[in-house]
Scaffold this motif. Structure first.
Motif, PDB file in Angstrom:
ATOM      1  N   GLY A  98       0.821  -1.191   0.000  1.00 15.91           N
ATOM      2  CA  GLY A  98       0.000   0.000   0.000  1.00 15.91           C
ATOM      3  C   GLY A  98       0.861   1.249   0.000  1.00 15.91           C
ATOM      4  N   ILE A  99       0.219   2.384  -0.062  1.00 16.98           N
ATOM      5  CA  ILE A  99       0.914   3.650  -0.122  1.00 16.98           C
ATOM      6  C   ILE A  99       0.706   4.381   1.198  1.00 16.98           C
ATOM      7  CG2 ILE A  99       1.064   5.835  -1.332  1.00 16.98           C
ATOM      8  CD1 ILE A  99      -0.300   4.391  -3.703  1.00 16.98           C
ATOM      9  N   LEU A 100       1.784   4.636   1.923  1.00 17.89           N
ATOM     10  CA  LEU A 100       1.709   5.468   3.115  1.00 17.89           C
ATOM     11  C   LEU A 100       2.212   6.853   2.741  1.00 17.89           C
ATOM     12  CD1 LEU A 100       2.888   3.093   5.948  1.00 17.89           C
ATOM     13  CD2 LEU A 100       0.596   3.899   5.477  1.00 17.89           C
ATOM     14  N   MET A 101       1.497   7.874   3.169  1.00 25.05           N
ATOM     15  CA  MET A 101       1.788   9.234   2.742  1.00 25.05           C
ATOM     16  C   MET A 101       2.230  10.098   3.906  1.00 25.05           C
ATOM     17  SD  MET A 101      -1.348   9.916   0.204  1.00 25.05           S
ATOM     18  CE  MET A 101      -2.481   8.616   0.544  1.00 25.05           C
ATOM     19  N   GLU A 102       2.990  11.128   3.570  1.00 24.32           N
ATOM     20  CA  GLU A 102       3.419  12.165   4.499  1.00 24.32           C
ATOM     21  C   GLU A 102       3.287  13.502   3.795  1.00 24.32           C
ATOM     22  OE1 GLU A 102       7.484  11.078   5.091  1.00 24.32           O
ATOM     23  OE2 GLU A 102       7.024   9.737   6.748  1.00 24.32           O
ATOM     24  N   ARG A 103       3.446  14.574   4.583  1.00 24.07           N
ATOM     25  CA  ARG A 103       3.403  15.916   4.009  1.00 24.07           C
ATOM     26  C   ARG A 103       4.725  16.604   4.288  1.00 24.07           C
ATOM     27  NH1 ARG A 103       2.392  21.117   5.655  1.00 24.07           N
ATOM     28  NH2 ARG A 103       2.039  20.476   7.797  1.00 24.07           N
ATOM     29  N   ASP A 104       5.285  17.236   3.271  1.00 23.81           N
ATOM     30  CA  ASP A 104       6.483  18.049   3.418  1.00 23.81           C
ATOM     31  C   ASP A 104       6.142  19.423   2.858  1.00 23.81           C
ATOM     32  OD1 ASP A 104       9.030  18.975   3.821  1.00 23.81           O
ATOM     33  OD2 ASP A 104       9.851  18.050   2.017  1.00 23.81           O
ATOM     34  N   GLY A 105       5.736  20.338   3.745  1.00 26.68           N
ATOM     35  CA  GLY A 105       5.274  21.648   3.288  1.00 26.68           C
ATOM     36  C   GLY A 105       3.961  21.475   2.550  1.00 26.68           C
ATOM     37  N   LYS A 106       3.919  21.927   1.307  1.00 28.92           N
ATOM     38  CA  LYS A 106       2.705  21.785   0.500  1.00 28.92           C
ATOM     39  C   LYS A 106       2.712  20.514  -0.339  1.00 28.92           C
ATOM     40  CE  LYS A 106       4.818  24.180  -3.215  1.00 28.92           C
ATOM     41  NZ  LYS A 106       4.982  25.119  -4.169  1.00 28.92           N
ATOM     42  N   ASN A 107       3.804  19.746  -0.259  1.00 31.69           N
ATOM     43  CA  ASN A 107       3.982  18.577  -1.119  1.00 31.69           C
ATOM     44  C   ASN A 107       3.547  17.295  -0.427  1.00 31.69           C
ATOM     45  OD1 ASN A 107       5.191  20.115  -3.201  1.00 31.69           O
ATOM     46  ND2 ASN A 107       7.104  20.079  -2.079  1.00 31.69           N
TER      47      ASN A 107
ATOM     48  N   VAL B 136       4.247  13.386  -0.015  1.00 34.05           N
ATOM     49  CA  VAL B 136       5.420  12.516  -0.124  1.00 34.05           C
ATOM     50  C   VAL B 136       4.952  11.079   0.014  1.00 34.05           C
ATOM     51  CG1 VAL B 136       7.638  11.912   0.887  1.00 34.05           C
ATOM     52  CG2 VAL B 136       6.904  14.288   0.874  1.00 34.05           C
ATOM     53  N   THR B 137       5.284  10.243  -0.972  1.00 31.70           N
ATOM     54  CA  THR B 137       5.012   8.812  -0.917  1.00 31.70           C
ATOM     55  C   THR B 137       6.300   8.080  -1.243  1.00 31.70           C
ATOM     56  OG1 THR B 137       4.358   8.710  -3.235  1.00 31.70           O
ATOM     57  CG2 THR B 137       2.610   9.056  -1.631  1.00 31.70           C
ATOM     58  N   ASP B 138       6.614   7.078  -0.448  1.00 29.29           N
ATOM     59  CA  ASP B 138       7.830   6.282  -0.630  1.00 29.29           C
ATOM     60  C   ASP B 138       9.079   7.157  -0.698  1.00 29.29           C
ATOM     61  OD1 ASP B 138       6.327   3.949  -0.688  1.00 29.29           O
ATOM     62  OD2 ASP B 138       6.005   4.100  -2.857  1.00 29.29           O
ATOM     63  N   GLY B 139       9.110   8.250   0.062  1.00 30.12           N
ATOM     64  CA  GLY B 139      10.272   9.128   0.104  1.00 30.12           C
ATOM     65  C   GLY B 139      10.397  10.075  -1.071  1.00 30.12           C
ATOM     66  N   LYS B 140       9.415  10.121  -1.955  1.00 32.22           N
ATOM     67  CA  LYS B 140       9.477  10.985  -3.136  1.00 32.22           C
ATOM     68  C   LYS B 140       8.422  12.078  -3.030  1.00 32.22           C
ATOM     69  CE  LYS B 140      10.798   7.127  -6.040  1.00 32.22           C
ATOM     70  NZ  LYS B 140      10.356   6.241  -7.095  1.00 32.22           N
ATOM     71  N   LYS B 141       8.843  13.318  -3.290  1.00 36.65           N
ATOM     72  CA  LYS B 141       7.889  14.426  -3.326  1.00 36.65           C
ATOM     73  C   LYS B 141       7.156  14.384  -4.657  1.00 36.65           C
ATOM     74  CE  LYS B 141      10.319  17.761  -0.475  1.00 36.65           C
ATOM     75  NZ  LYS B 141      10.912  19.098  -0.431  1.00 36.65           N
ATOM     76  N   LEU B 142       5.850  14.525  -4.577  1.00 37.89           N
ATOM     77  CA  LEU B 142       5.044  14.539  -5.790  1.00 37.89           C
ATOM     78  C   LEU B 142       4.696  15.970  -6.165  1.00 37.89           C
ATOM     79  CD1 LEU B 142       2.532  11.650  -4.995  1.00 37.89           C
ATOM     80  CD2 LEU B 142       4.638  11.524  -6.305  1.00 37.89           C
ATOM     81  N   SER B 143       4.586  16.223  -7.449  1.00 35.91           N
ATOM     82  CA  SER B 143       4.111  17.524  -7.903  1.00 35.91           C
ATOM     83  C   SER B 143       2.623  17.647  -7.545  1.00 35.91           C
ATOM     84  CB  SER B 143       4.308  17.650  -9.418  1.00 35.91           C
ATOM     85  OG  SER B 143       3.434  16.764 -10.094  1.00 35.91           O
ATOM     86  N   PRO B 144       2.089  18.863  -7.498  1.00 31.75           N
ATOM     87  CA  PRO B 144       0.667  19.000  -7.169  1.00 31.75           C
ATOM     88  C   PRO B 144      -0.245  18.202  -8.112  1.00 31.75           C
ATOM     89  CG  PRO B 144       1.745  21.130  -7.049  1.00 31.75           C
ATOM     90  CD  PRO B 144       2.747  20.160  -7.600  1.00 31.75           C
ATOM     91  N   GLU B 145       0.107  18.135  -9.385  1.00 35.73           N
ATOM     92  CA  GLU B 145      -0.706  17.396 -10.348  1.00 35.73           C
ATOM     93  C   GLU B 145      -0.640  15.898 -10.076  1.00 35.73           C
ATOM     94  OE1 GLU B 145       1.817  19.523 -11.410  1.00 35.73           O
ATOM     95  OE2 GLU B 145       0.486  21.246 -11.690  1.00 35.73           O
ATOM     96  N   SER B 146       0.570  15.391  -9.804  1.00 37.23           N
ATOM     97  CA  SER B 146       0.726  13.966  -9.515  1.00 37.23           C
ATOM     98  C   SER B 146       0.021  13.585  -8.221  1.00 37.23           C
ATOM     99  CB  SER B 146       2.204  13.607  -9.401  1.00 37.23           C
ATOM    100  OG  SER B 146       2.882  13.878 -10.598  1.00 37.23           O
ATOM    101  N   ALA B 147       0.105  14.458  -7.219  1.00 30.35           N
ATOM    102  CA  ALA B 147      -0.569  14.187  -5.944  1.00 30.35           C
ATOM    103  C   ALA B 147      -2.078  14.131  -6.135  1.00 30.35           C
ATOM    104  CB  ALA B 147      -0.206  15.264  -4.920  1.00 30.35           C
ATOM    105  N   GLU B 148      -2.602  15.043  -6.930  1.00 30.83           N
ATOM    106  CA  GLU B 148      -4.046  15.054  -7.166  1.00 30.83           C
ATOM    107  C   GLU B 148      -4.494  13.797  -7.912  1.00 30.83           C
ATOM    108  OE1 GLU B 148      -7.465  18.115  -8.784  1.00 30.83           O
ATOM    109  OE2 GLU B 148      -5.373  18.731  -8.786  1.00 30.83           O
ATOM    110  N   ILE B 149      -3.710  13.358  -8.879  1.00 31.44           N
ATOM    111  CA  ILE B 149      -4.045  12.141  -9.625  1.00 31.44           C
ATOM    112  C   ILE B 149      -4.009  10.925  -8.695  1.00 31.44           C
ATOM    113  CG2 ILE B 149      -3.207  10.564 -11.417  1.00 31.44           C
ATOM    114  CD1 ILE B 149      -2.317  13.096 -12.974  1.00 31.44           C
ATOM    115  N   LEU B 150      -2.963  10.816  -7.880  1.00 31.99           N
ATOM    116  CA  LEU B 150      -2.839   9.692  -6.954  1.00 31.99           C
ATOM    117  C   LEU B 150      -4.007   9.663  -5.973  1.00 31.99           C
ATOM    118  CD1 LEU B 150      -1.145   7.360  -5.679  1.00 31.99           C
ATOM    119  CD2 LEU B 150      -0.161   9.116  -4.210  1.00 31.99           C
TER     120      LEU B 150
END
Length: 185
Positions: free
Chosen positions: A27-36, A38-52
């Motif tokens: 599964g995917i465990l998520m965190e927040r780093d500022g406005k981003n 983070v899944t699996d240690g990678k920051k997602l762009s706002p578009e990628s985060a919204e899609i996920l």
């Protein structure tokens, strides 16, 4: 004697109860780093985060995340701008006060022009507006950060419930002593 041994064994089993849970990995465990996000240690762009979020947890969660992210950025911008306004207002007030004291010491007060006083009043109003903006920006920034944290907590708890479906208990059960396998739906 048999009944006593059985009673002792039942007491020992009921005292030593164990519980285990089978959790599937993947599964995917998520965190927040500022406005981003983070899944699996990678920051997602706002578009990628919204899609996920839309694919995993629905359109409402994705739109709530996007709105909280916009407010987070707005709060940060208001804080930066208000801090600059507060600093500029304090500088204007100080410069006007220095100008006024220098002008007052060297000139006759009857012929004094309103320049230093206008500068002090303008600086004071600018500083007060900056302080009000700092208060408003802080509220927006903190509320949106908390909203983003709640969204992540909700998604992670849905993830845990989704993948923790089987549990095994050994010891005292609802209907007696033994081994129980529970399938959660």
């Amino acid at each position: 004697m048999k009944h006593t041994a059985l009673l002792i064994m039942c007491l020992i089993l009921s005292a030593a109860s164990m519980h285990g849970q089978y959790i599937q990995d993947g599964g995917i465990l998520m965190e927040r780093d500022g406005k981003n996000l983070v899944t699996d240690g990678k920051k997602l762009s706002p578009e990628s985060a919204e899609i996920l979020l839309r694919e995993s947890f629905g359109r409402e969660t994705a739109s709530a995340w996007a709105e909280a992210g916009r407010r987070f950025r707005t709060g940060k911008t208001v804080l930066i701008a208000s801090g600059g306004a507060t600093f500029a207002g304090a500088a204007l007030t100080t410069a006007g006060a220095v100008w006024y004291s220098h002008y007052y010491d060297n000139k006759d007060t009857d012929t004094m022009k309103p320049g230093p006083l206008v500068m002090v009043y303008t600086g004071t109003l600018t500083a007060l507006a900056g302080i009000a903006g700092l208060c408003a920006g802080s509220v927006i920034y903190v509320k949106s950060a908390k909203r983003m944290d709640r969204i992540i907590d909700r998604c992670n708890s849905l993830h845990e419930r989704q993948y923790a479906r089987t549990s095994i208990s050994i010891g005292a059960q609802r209907n007696g002593i033994g081994i129980a396998v529970n399938l959660m739906h």
